[in-house]
Design a protein around this motif. Sequence first.
Motif, PDB file in Angstrom:
ATOM      1  N   ALA A 149      -4.991  10.927 -10.488  1.00  0.00           N
ATOM      2  CA  ALA A 149      -6.298  11.306 -11.037  1.00  0.00           C
ATOM      3  C   ALA A 149      -6.658  10.491 -12.275  1.00  0.00           C
ATOM      4  N   ASP A 150      -5.674   9.989 -12.997  1.00  0.00           N
ATOM      5  CA  ASP A 150      -5.945   9.253 -14.235  1.00  0.00           C
ATOM      6  C   ASP A 150      -5.994   7.736 -14.031  1.00  0.00           C
ATOM      7  N   ARG A 151      -5.646   7.269 -12.856  1.00  0.00           N
ATOM      8  CA  ARG A 151      -5.447   5.828 -12.688  1.00  0.00           C
ATOM      9  C   ARG A 151      -6.738   5.018 -12.793  1.00  0.00           C
ATOM     10  N   ALA A 152      -7.795   5.513 -12.141  1.00  0.00           N
ATOM     11  CA  ALA A 152      -9.037   4.730 -12.107  1.00  0.00           C
ATOM     12  C   ALA A 152      -9.546   4.478 -13.525  1.00  0.00           C
ATOM     13  N   GLY A 153      -9.521   5.507 -14.359  1.00  0.00           N
ATOM     14  CA  GLY A 153      -9.996   5.347 -15.730  1.00  0.00           C
ATOM     15  C   GLY A 153      -9.174   4.327 -16.495  1.00  0.00           C
ATOM     16  N   LEU A 154      -7.872   4.341 -16.307  1.00  0.00           N
ATOM     17  CA  LEU A 154      -7.013   3.376 -16.992  1.00  0.00           C
ATOM     18  C   LEU A 154      -7.260   1.952 -16.491  1.00  0.00           C
ATOM     19  N   ILE A 155      -7.507   1.832 -15.185  1.00  0.00           N
ATOM     20  CA  ILE A 155      -7.795   0.496 -14.641  1.00  0.00           C
ATOM     21  C   ILE A 155      -9.070  -0.054 -15.263  1.00  0.00           C
ATOM     22  N   VAL A 156     -10.089   0.797 -15.364  1.00  0.00           N
ATOM     23  CA  VAL A 156     -11.379   0.346 -15.913  1.00  0.00           C
ATOM     24  C   VAL A 156     -11.209  -0.154 -17.350  1.00  0.00           C
ATOM     25  N   THR A 157     -10.471   0.603 -18.146  1.00  0.00           N
ATOM     26  CA  THR A 157     -10.315   0.167 -19.536  1.00  0.00           C
ATOM     27  C   THR A 157      -9.482  -1.108 -19.617  1.00  0.00           C
ATOM     28  N   ALA A 158      -8.510  -1.259 -18.730  1.00  0.00           N
ATOM     29  CA  ALA A 158      -7.720  -2.502 -18.706  1.00  0.00           C
ATOM     30  C   ALA A 158      -8.603  -3.674 -18.291  1.00  0.00           C
ATOM     31  N   LEU A 159      -9.479  -3.442 -17.318  1.00  0.00           N
ATOM     32  CA  LEU A 159     -10.384  -4.510 -16.885  1.00  0.00           C
ATOM     33  C   LEU A 159     -11.313  -4.912 -18.031  1.00  0.00           C
ATOM     34  N   GLU A 160     -11.786  -3.920 -18.758  1.00  0.00           N
ATOM     35  CA  GLU A 160     -12.674  -4.221 -19.887  1.00  0.00           C
ATOM     36  C   GLU A 160     -11.959  -5.051 -20.942  1.00  0.00           C
ATOM     37  N   ALA A 161     -10.636  -4.852 -21.045  1.00  0.00           N
ATOM     38  CA  ALA A 161      -9.849  -5.639 -21.995  1.00  0.00           C
ATOM     39  C   ALA A 161      -9.432  -6.982 -21.413  1.00  0.00           C
ATOM     40  N   GLY A 162      -9.714  -7.180 -20.130  1.00  0.00           N
ATOM     41  CA  GLY A 162      -9.390  -8.458 -19.493  1.00  0.00           C
ATOM     42  C   GLY A 162      -7.908  -8.646 -19.218  1.00  0.00           C
ATOM     43  N   ILE A 163      -7.174  -7.545 -19.048  1.00  0.00           N
ATOM     44  CA  ILE A 163      -5.726  -7.626 -18.862  1.00  0.00           C
ATOM     45  C   ILE A 163      -5.379  -7.412 -17.382  1.00  0.00           C
ATOM     46  N   PRO A 164      -4.527  -8.251 -16.795  1.00  0.00           N
ATOM     47  CA  PRO A 164      -4.082  -8.008 -15.417  1.00  0.00           C
ATOM     48  C   PRO A 164      -3.399  -6.646 -15.313  1.00  0.00           C
ATOM     49  N   VAL A 165      -3.654  -6.000 -14.191  1.00  0.00           N
ATOM     50  CA  VAL A 165      -3.194  -4.624 -14.022  1.00  0.00           C
ATOM     51  C   VAL A 165      -2.290  -4.511 -12.797  1.00  0.00           C
ATOM     52  N   CYS A 166      -1.219  -3.785 -12.975  1.00  0.00           N
ATOM     53  CA  CYS A 166      -0.403  -3.348 -11.834  1.00  0.00           C
ATOM     54  C   CYS A 166      -0.552  -1.838 -11.751  1.00  0.00           C
ATOM     55  N   CYS A 167      -1.172  -1.374 -10.671  1.00  0.00           N
ATOM     56  CA  CYS A 167      -1.366   0.064 -10.498  1.00  0.00           C
ATOM     57  C   CYS A 167      -0.920   0.450  -9.094  1.00  0.00           C
ATOM     58  N   PRO A 168       0.226   1.106  -8.975  1.00  0.00           N
ATOM     59  CA  PRO A 168       0.688   1.479  -7.639  1.00  0.00           C
ATOM     60  C   PRO A 168      -0.360   2.276  -6.883  1.00  0.00           C
ATOM     61  N   MET A 228      -7.108  -9.785 -12.227  1.00  0.00           N
ATOM     62  CA  MET A 228      -6.274  -9.402 -11.082  1.00  0.00           C
ATOM     63  C   MET A 228      -5.814  -7.952 -11.196  1.00  0.00           C
ATOM     64  N   VAL A 229      -6.003  -7.219 -10.112  1.00  0.00           N
ATOM     65  CA  VAL A 229      -5.443  -5.864 -10.034  1.00  0.00           C
ATOM     66  C   VAL A 229      -4.478  -5.842  -8.850  1.00  0.00           C
ATOM     67  N   TYR A 230      -3.229  -5.655  -9.151  1.00  0.00           N
ATOM     68  CA  TYR A 230      -2.188  -5.566  -8.126  1.00  0.00           C
ATOM     69  C   TYR A 230      -1.983  -4.085  -7.825  1.00  0.00           C
ATOM     70  N   ALA A 231      -2.205  -3.699  -6.582  1.00  0.00           N
ATOM     71  CA  ALA A 231      -2.152  -2.278  -6.213  1.00  0.00           C
ATOM     72  C   ALA A 231      -1.136  -2.064  -5.091  1.00  0.00           C
ATOM     73  N   PRO A 232       0.135  -2.199  -5.405  1.00  0.00           N
ATOM     74  CA  PRO A 232       1.158  -2.092  -4.355  1.00  0.00           C
ATOM     75  C   PRO A 232       1.404  -0.659  -3.934  1.00  0.00           C
ATOM     76  N   ASN A 233       1.705  -0.467  -2.651  1.00  0.00           N
ATOM     77  CA  ASN A 233       2.178   0.826  -2.164  1.00  0.00           C
ATOM     78  C   ASN A 233       3.686   0.856  -2.404  1.00  0.00           C
ATOM     79  N   PRO A 234       4.167   1.743  -3.255  1.00  0.00           N
ATOM     80  CA  PRO A 234       5.612   1.755  -3.540  1.00  0.00           C
ATOM     81  C   PRO A 234       6.476   1.881  -2.292  1.00  0.00           C
ATOM     82  N   LEU A 235       5.981   2.585  -1.292  1.00  0.00           N
ATOM     83  CA  LEU A 235       6.800   2.743  -0.091  1.00  0.00           C
ATOM     84  C   LEU A 235       7.139   1.390   0.533  1.00  0.00           C
TER      85      LEU A 235
END
Lengths: 316, 365
Positions: free
Chosen positions: A66-85, A108-115
């Motif tokens: 539930a918290d991931r999308a918001g964190l991704i947005v703020t990381a994108l605004e900061a211009g930082i590559p993101v790894c979000c499972p 870049m947003v890396y969104a790996p499925n941990p499985l």
Amino acid sequence: MSATDQPLRVAVLGDGPLTRPMLDALTDRTPGAHVVAVAAEGSTPNPSAITRAMGAEAVCIAAPVADRAGLIVTALEAGIPVCCPAPAAGDLSTLDSLILRAADAGVMVYAPNPLRHWLPLATMHERRRNIGTPLALFAAHRTTRAITGDLFTDLALPLIDVALWLVEAEVERVQVMAERLFSHGPGDGPDSADAALILLRFANGVVATLEVARSLPDNFPQAEEVNVEFLGRDAVLRANPTNQAITVTSASGTMREDWLPHPAVSIIETFVETIRTGATAPQSLLDARWVLPVLEKVRLAATTGEMVRVGGALRR
Amino acid sequence: MPHRFGIGVIGCGTIAQSAHLPAIARLRARARLVAVADVRGEAADHAARTWGAEEAYADYHALLARPDIEVVVIATPEFLHAEQVAAAAAAGKHILCEKPMAPSVEEADAMIAAARAAGIKFMVGHSRRFTPRYQAVRAAIDRGAIGQVRMARENERRPRAMYRGLSLATGAWAPDGERAWMADARYSLGAAMLNAIHEVDLLRWFVGDEVTSVYAESRIGDENAEVPDFISIQLRFANGALAGTEVVTNLPHDYPLYHQLEVYGTEGVIRAMDPEMRTYSETTTEGMREPLNFDALLHIDTAYEDELRGLLDAIEQETAVPLPPEEARQAVLLSVAAVWSSQRGQVAHIQPDFNMIETPEGGAA
């Protein structure tokens, strides 16, 4: 040592099941990365502030879904590559919004499925063509009852992704039986389900039987278990990534210690390597675009109790 | 000295030779094999020679005419059961009929009615109900070890070698000389009946309630078969519990992990999984095999002996049979519902009295 040889400065954001494995992976297993900040329990992580203060060059998000999308947005605004499972988002509209924002930001947003990063499942995927004509897939992901969160987003979505990854065909129809069977609390119906039996029929005839449930007693030796069997005419592939442990019996009782590398190790290694080489992320937000529509049909089938046709090409 | 029942066996195929005839032999203190019958005369002759029957018949009516036979074991394909049970009942024989009871609920009901009218003991051999592994599971449930059962799964995976007849002296019967009856759409509904009837019966037994809806997906993997050799079934029970079973009979030779049972209750979980029950293995340059798993579960254990003993006890003591035919009838309903569902891609809803499938138009099927 040149500037490019310096360890990547990584911030880990969020307090979830992946926080500790990600930190362990960054600290012990990834010489090319260095943890500069952890914003977890009791804090309100702000990637921009952390980046400015600590000079983070990349962000790993380990927060609940539930918290991931918001964190991704703020990381994108900061211009930082993101790894979000995965799942980065639990619904299509949020996901599409993230995809557009990532494209606009050029980050870049890396969104790996941990499985997919459990070694036995990665091996199964590598060897999937060895089974001849595929017949069926059985996959189960069970957790203890104390673990909370949306069953479909947290457990079903990654398992559907694994099914699509292994079967390599479109889903034609789905049927789901879902109930709250093991927990108590407000709410009823599929939204509060803690157990679901899911059948996916693929265009190539393969039938996937998926079981996701918070069915394990809380005193079960392990907090979660994953079983996958890929049945083919010429071979059967079987992966039990979560039962790889030693047991230690001492005066204080029997302890279970996992020895198989946690998926976080492979995820972090891939993330760091992707940033270093400037390559395309092997699983991006776009990849979730072919899983979420199936999940939405799964939710619909759970609600109606009837079979739901998926229909049409889902892949981007 | 205990009474020795005269036994006749109708059908001398795989299940008779691997299970029922050995069970009769082990129960020799109480049972005497008098005669066998099979439309394939050579199969009947072979069984008679092997197991010491006095006579072998190609026509089972001749067997039923013998007054020295009190009990018949019907081990033929299910499409023959209704006719043969009716004939045996009319002849006054007590009956142990191999599962599945029948390919339709209507035939199952007719069999129960015929047995009642004749006043004979009639039991359907759902052998898993007599298998020690599953009896231990049920006993644990009964003593409240896991609280109320909320979810259950029983997967059964078989190599295709078994599907084709266990390599016995006489293979699976091909009524028209073409393909084995169990792969022929004229005679079989496929995996839903052949094997999954075991699983739906077990799941219903363990949950302890009736099923309100069934959904299934099936497929044909064997190019020589006309009926599904794979089926995955979901069951929803009246008490809210869910259950699933996945049955496949077409896996590569020597696949060793036949049964995977899990029962989740409000207070715990019970598991009986083949991978964790290795009793014997052979490791060679060809790899590891576990040839005892299947045999240990189904044919070396006491299930078939115990089900026959249960019938003989009921006859002798004039009590009810340990597994009423009405239970087998409900298993038929669930398997038929799974076939109905898989053929239509629709959920099969069971009527409120749990008697038949409710059609979308409001009728019964």
